[in-house]
Scaffold this active site. Structure first.
Site, PDB file in Angstrom:
ATOM      1  N   GLU A  76      -7.567   3.298   7.270  1.00 37.06           N
ATOM      2  CA  GLU A  76      -6.139   2.989   7.325  1.00 37.06           C
ATOM      3  C   GLU A  76      -5.381   4.311   7.478  1.00 37.06           C
ATOM      4  O   GLU A  76      -5.596   5.231   6.691  1.00 37.06           O
ATOM      5  CB  GLU A  76      -5.716   2.297   6.027  1.00 37.06           C
ATOM      6  CG  GLU A  76      -4.238   1.970   5.991  1.00 37.06           C
ATOM      7  CD  GLU A  76      -3.784   1.328   4.681  1.00 37.06           C
ATOM      8  OE1 GLU A  76      -4.213   1.783   3.607  1.00 37.06           O
ATOM      9  OE2 GLU A  76      -2.995   0.379   4.745  1.00 37.06           O
ATOM     10  N   CYS A 126       2.004  -2.227   4.790  1.00 36.19           N
ATOM     11  CA  CYS A 126       0.645  -2.777   4.775  1.00 36.19           C
ATOM     12  C   CYS A 126       0.463  -3.784   5.898  1.00 36.19           C
ATOM     13  O   CYS A 126      -0.641  -4.129   6.258  1.00 36.19           O
ATOM     14  CB  CYS A 126       0.346  -3.436   3.446  1.00 36.19           C
ATOM     15  SG  CYS A 126       1.376  -4.871   3.165  1.00 36.19           S
ATOM     16  N   LYS A 171       4.739  -1.063 -14.165  1.00 40.65           N
ATOM     17  CA  LYS A 171       4.569   0.367 -13.879  1.00 40.65           C
ATOM     18  C   LYS A 171       4.862   0.583 -12.399  1.00 40.65           C
ATOM     19  O   LYS A 171       4.043   0.315 -11.534  1.00 40.65           O
ATOM     20  CB  LYS A 171       3.156   0.862 -14.194  1.00 40.65           C
ATOM     21  CG  LYS A 171       3.143   2.402 -14.175  1.00 40.65           C
ATOM     22  CD  LYS A 171       1.823   3.020 -13.797  1.00 40.65           C
ATOM     23  CE  LYS A 171       1.577   3.178 -12.332  1.00 40.65           C
ATOM     24  NZ  LYS A 171       2.428   4.153 -11.601  1.00 40.65           N
TER      25      LYS A 171
HETATM   26  P1  NAD Z   1      -1.596   3.968  -4.275  1.00 43.08           P
HETATM   27  O1  NAD Z   1      -2.809   3.154  -4.480  1.00 43.08           O
HETATM   28  O2  NAD Z   1      -1.717   5.425  -4.136  1.00 43.08           O
HETATM   29  O3  NAD Z   1      -0.607   3.731  -5.520  1.00 43.08           O
HETATM   30  C1  NAD Z   1      -0.349   2.414  -6.015  1.00 43.08           C
HETATM   31  C2  NAD Z   1      -0.273   2.456  -7.537  1.00 43.08           C
HETATM   32  O4  NAD Z   1      -1.549   2.774  -8.071  1.00 43.08           O
HETATM   33  C3  NAD Z   1       0.705   3.485  -8.053  1.00 43.08           C
HETATM   34  O5  NAD Z   1       1.444   2.903  -9.111  1.00 43.08           O
HETATM   35  C4  NAD Z   1      -0.195   4.628  -8.532  1.00 43.08           C
HETATM   36  O6  NAD Z   1       0.325   5.269  -9.660  1.00 43.08           O
HETATM   37  C5  NAD Z   1      -1.497   3.949  -8.858  1.00 43.08           C
HETATM   38  N1  NAD Z   1      -2.685   4.761  -8.491  1.00 43.08           N
HETATM   39  C6  NAD Z   1      -2.845   5.510  -7.379  1.00 43.08           C
HETATM   40  N2  NAD Z   1      -4.078   6.026  -7.333  1.00 43.08           N
HETATM   41  C7  NAD Z   1      -4.719   5.608  -8.432  1.00 43.08           C
HETATM   42  C8  NAD Z   1      -6.036   5.789  -8.945  1.00 43.08           C
HETATM   43  N3  NAD Z   1      -6.930   6.523  -8.287  1.00 43.08           N
HETATM   44  N4  NAD Z   1      -6.355   5.201 -10.102  1.00 43.08           N
HETATM   45  C9  NAD Z   1      -5.459   4.440 -10.755  1.00 43.08           C
HETATM   46  N5  NAD Z   1      -4.205   4.231 -10.318  1.00 43.08           N
HETATM   47  C10 NAD Z   1      -3.829   4.796  -9.179  1.00 43.08           C
HETATM   48  O7  NAD Z   1      -0.820   3.328  -3.038  1.00 43.08           O
HETATM   49  P2  NAD Z   1       0.479   3.896  -2.318  1.00 43.08           P
HETATM   50  O8  NAD Z   1       0.131   5.125  -1.555  1.00 43.08           O
HETATM   51  O9  NAD Z   1       1.613   3.938  -3.268  1.00 43.08           O
HETATM   52  O10 NAD Z   1       0.783   2.702  -1.289  1.00 43.08           O
HETATM   53  C11 NAD Z   1       0.196   2.638  -0.010  1.00 43.08           C
HETATM   54  C12 NAD Z   1      -0.979   1.701   0.007  1.00 43.08           C
HETATM   55  O11 NAD Z   1      -0.587   0.427  -0.465  1.00 43.08           O
HETATM   56  C13 NAD Z   1      -1.529   1.458   1.400  1.00 43.08           C
HETATM   57  O12 NAD Z   1      -2.934   1.446   1.337  1.00 43.08           O
HETATM   58  C14 NAD Z   1      -0.993   0.076   1.761  1.00 43.08           C
HETATM   59  O13 NAD Z   1      -1.744  -0.637   2.719  1.00 43.08           O
HETATM   60  C15 NAD Z   1      -1.025  -0.582   0.449  1.00 43.08           C
HETATM   61  N6  NAD Z   1      -0.114  -1.715   0.403  1.00 43.08           N
HETATM   62  C16 NAD Z   1      -0.646  -2.966   0.436  1.00 43.08           C
HETATM   63  C17 NAD Z   1       0.186  -4.065   0.429  1.00 43.08           C
HETATM   64  C18 NAD Z   1      -0.374  -5.452   0.470  1.00 43.08           C
HETATM   65  O14 NAD Z   1       0.352  -6.379   0.175  1.00 43.08           O
HETATM   66  N7  NAD Z   1      -1.638  -5.638   0.836  1.00 43.08           N
HETATM   67  C19 NAD Z   1       1.570  -3.886   0.368  1.00 43.08           C
HETATM   68  C20 NAD Z   1       2.074  -2.598   0.327  1.00 43.08           C
HETATM   69  C21 NAD Z   1       1.222  -1.522   0.333  1.00 43.08           C
END
Ligand code: NAD
Length: 498
Positions: free
Chosen positions: A383, A283, A175
């Site tokens: 963050e 990240c 997904k």
């Molecule tokens: P996000 O959590 O909003 O989305 C990630 C995924 O989760 C998406 O597929 C989304 O559809 C789903 N999602 C979002 N909110 C949800 C919820 N409340 N319940 C269930 N599913 C949900 O993240 P984003 O904005 O796409 O990405 C940015 C974040 O990702 C930042 O916090 C960043 O630090 C983190 N990140 C971490 C790494 C790592 O390796 N640690 C790498 C890249 C990004």
């Protein structure tokens, strides 16, 4: 084309198919906020069909010779490299501005690593544990696995997931982020071209419902997640409660500790690049500077360097940083900056009103620097995920280490110094999973693992490297005894064999 960029298809059983849903999400170009496509929230029946395809294809895929699977991924890594151009267009959507061909080279590295599966998946053997008895282990695939990805690396993060899983013999349900689904669709097409059988990789789209579906579906054995803490903790808890393996890579607050003995020019350039590159939407962005002792005098030069960065749409030549993903993200970043000012930080560089010619509606924020930041401020605790560098000061290395270790996140950190003993002390005492010494973004190459820790990670087996193989396989231990005929038991063995 087998998929269309305007209406994203589902990928089920080897077919790029239109969703029957009535519920669609708009995809925006963050540089203009124009709608450039729509992505479906897959229906329950479509999500079921995708899992069924994974289940149906698992027996044959897992029993295919490992050399055949390896060959598919050898072709796949080459196809990814050969198709840089098309993917480049797709990635522009998130406003990336680095040398993309270089970035895509990195993407292929995780797939190259997956091709080492024949060594990585080896089991263990201990012969002659007792008379005529040998014990050995197999590493076997789990079954159906699933991946849930964030927006900020639309190709790289999905590639952390399904290639490692599939080369081990698992089938996969992906997904992608609903904000940037296109790159995953391209990757699926290339995997099909590389020879992956229909139904071994399936793609569904959606938001929370799709995520909950994955957490709850009894056929799914393991979930890889990368994204925010809010989503990642939910997925970890719900998936674990349902008996699944879960690995969640989450948010971060990465500190760059600058010692006064560091190479100043090099350090400031590295810090500025790592704080503002990709508009801070990494990240591993180095979003927090801790200037130790006299290094605090370097702040004006740091600000001057940041000021020179060029803000523009990611596809424009010379753009150092592109837009944020959405108006809401921009709003959030700006209000965190505002909170810093209210709580007493000094606004040394303010990029909130930046105007980009030709892209007046984009979600741009220019490089922003908050000085005099204290650990209790909201802009420090949260963050920001934008082009904002918060700067703290510390008197000594020990003070800096204390700051870093009191912050809940443990994704990455870097120390800048020319003193080996200082570097060594820091690498040992900083309670952070990935440490750079004069390296601002210490993301390990794929023969190692991505080892964020503390609040940046839930689970116990990390992404890629040997750990990735361990996550996607389970051990089976076989104990066998082949006796010579004259050693036949003459009475029942009622005690545990030892
Ligand atoms: P996000 O959590 O909003 O989305 C990630 C995924 O989760 C998406 O597929 C989304 O559809 C789903 N999602 C979002 N909110 C949800 C919820 N409340 N319940 C269930 N599913 C949900 O993240 P984003 O904005 O796409 O990405 C940015 C974040 O990702 C930042 O916090 C960043 O630090 C983190 N990140 C971490 C790494 C790592 O390796 N640690 C790498 C890249 C990004």
């Amino acid at each position: 084309a087998r998929f269309s960029s305007s209406r994203t298809k589902l990928f089920i059983n080897g077919q790029f198919v239109d969703s029957q849903t009535s519920d669609w999400i708009d995809i925006h170009n963050p540089a203009t906020n124009e709608v450039i496509g729509r992505v479906p929230k897959a229906t329950q029946a479509e999500m079921e069909a995708a899992v069924s395809a994974c289940q149906r294809t698992f027996p044959a895929w897992s029993e295919l010779s490992i050399l055949n699977r390896q060959q598919i991924f050898l072709r796949y890594q080459q196809l990814i490299k050969d198709n840089l151009k098309e993917k480049r267009q797709n990635t522009i959507i998130v406003g990336r501005s680095a040398d993309l061909s270089l970035v895509f080279q990195c993407f292929a590295e995780v797939v190259e690593h997956a091709c080492s599966v024949t060594s990585l998946m080896l089991g263990e053997t201990l012969p002659s544990l007792t008379k005529d008895m040998d014990t050995y282990t197999f590493r076997l695939p789990l079954g159906v696995c699933a991946g849930i990805a964030p927006f900020n690396f639309p190709a790289m993060i999905p590639l952390w997931m399904f290639p490692m899983a599939m080369v081990c013999g698992n089938t996969y349900l992906m997904k992608p982020s609903e904000r940037v689904p296109g790159a995953t669709m391209l990757l699926a097409r290339l995997l099909q071209d590389a020879g992956a059988p229909d139904g071994t990789l399936n793609i569904i789209h959606g938001q929370h419902e799709a995520v909950t579906f994955i957490c709850d579906h009894p056929a799914i054995r393991a979930i890889s997640f990368v994204g925010s803490n809010q989503a990642g903790e939910y997925i970890y808890e719900r998936g674990s409660r349902n008996g699944k393996r879960v690995q969640s890579n989450m948010g971060a607050k990465n500190h760059g500790v600058v010692m006064p003995d560091a190479n100043k020019e090099n350090t400031l350039n590295q810090l500025v690049g790592a704080a503002f590159g990709a508009a801070g939407q990494r990240c591993m962005a180095l979003s927090t500077a801790v200037l130790v002792g006299e290094a605090k005098d370097w702040l004006p030069e740091l600000v001057a360097k940041a000021k020179k960065l060029r803000v523009n749409a990611g596809d424009q030549p010379g753009a150092d940083l592109g837009p944020l993903i959405s108006p809401a993200a921009k709003q959030r970043v700006c209000s965190l900056v505002e909170s810093g000012v209210k709580e007493g930080a000094s606004l040394l560089l303010d990029g909130r009103d930046v105007k980009v010619k030709g892209f007046e509606n984009g979600n741009f924020v220019g490089p922003t620097i908050l000085g005099n930041v204290k650990a209790n401020m909201t802009c420090y605790k949260e963050e920001i995920f934008g082009p904002v560098l918060v700067v703290l000061e510390a008197d000594t290395l020990d003070d800096a280490i204390e700051i870093v270790n009191e912050n809940p996140y443990g994704n990455g950190t870097a120390i800048f110094t020319t003193n080996g003993a200082t570097a060594r002390k820091y690498t040992h005492l900083a309670d952070v999973g990935q440490v750079g010494v004069n390296v601002p973004i210490p993301v390990p190459l794929p023969m190692f693992s991505f080892t964020g820790s503390r609040a940046s990670f839930r689970g116990d087996t990390n992404f890629y490297g040997k750990q990735g193989i361990h996550f996607y396989t389970q051990l089976k231990t076989v104990t066998s005894q082949w006796k010579e005929e004259d050693a036949t038991l003459t009475s029942p063995a009622v005690v545990m064999p030892t």
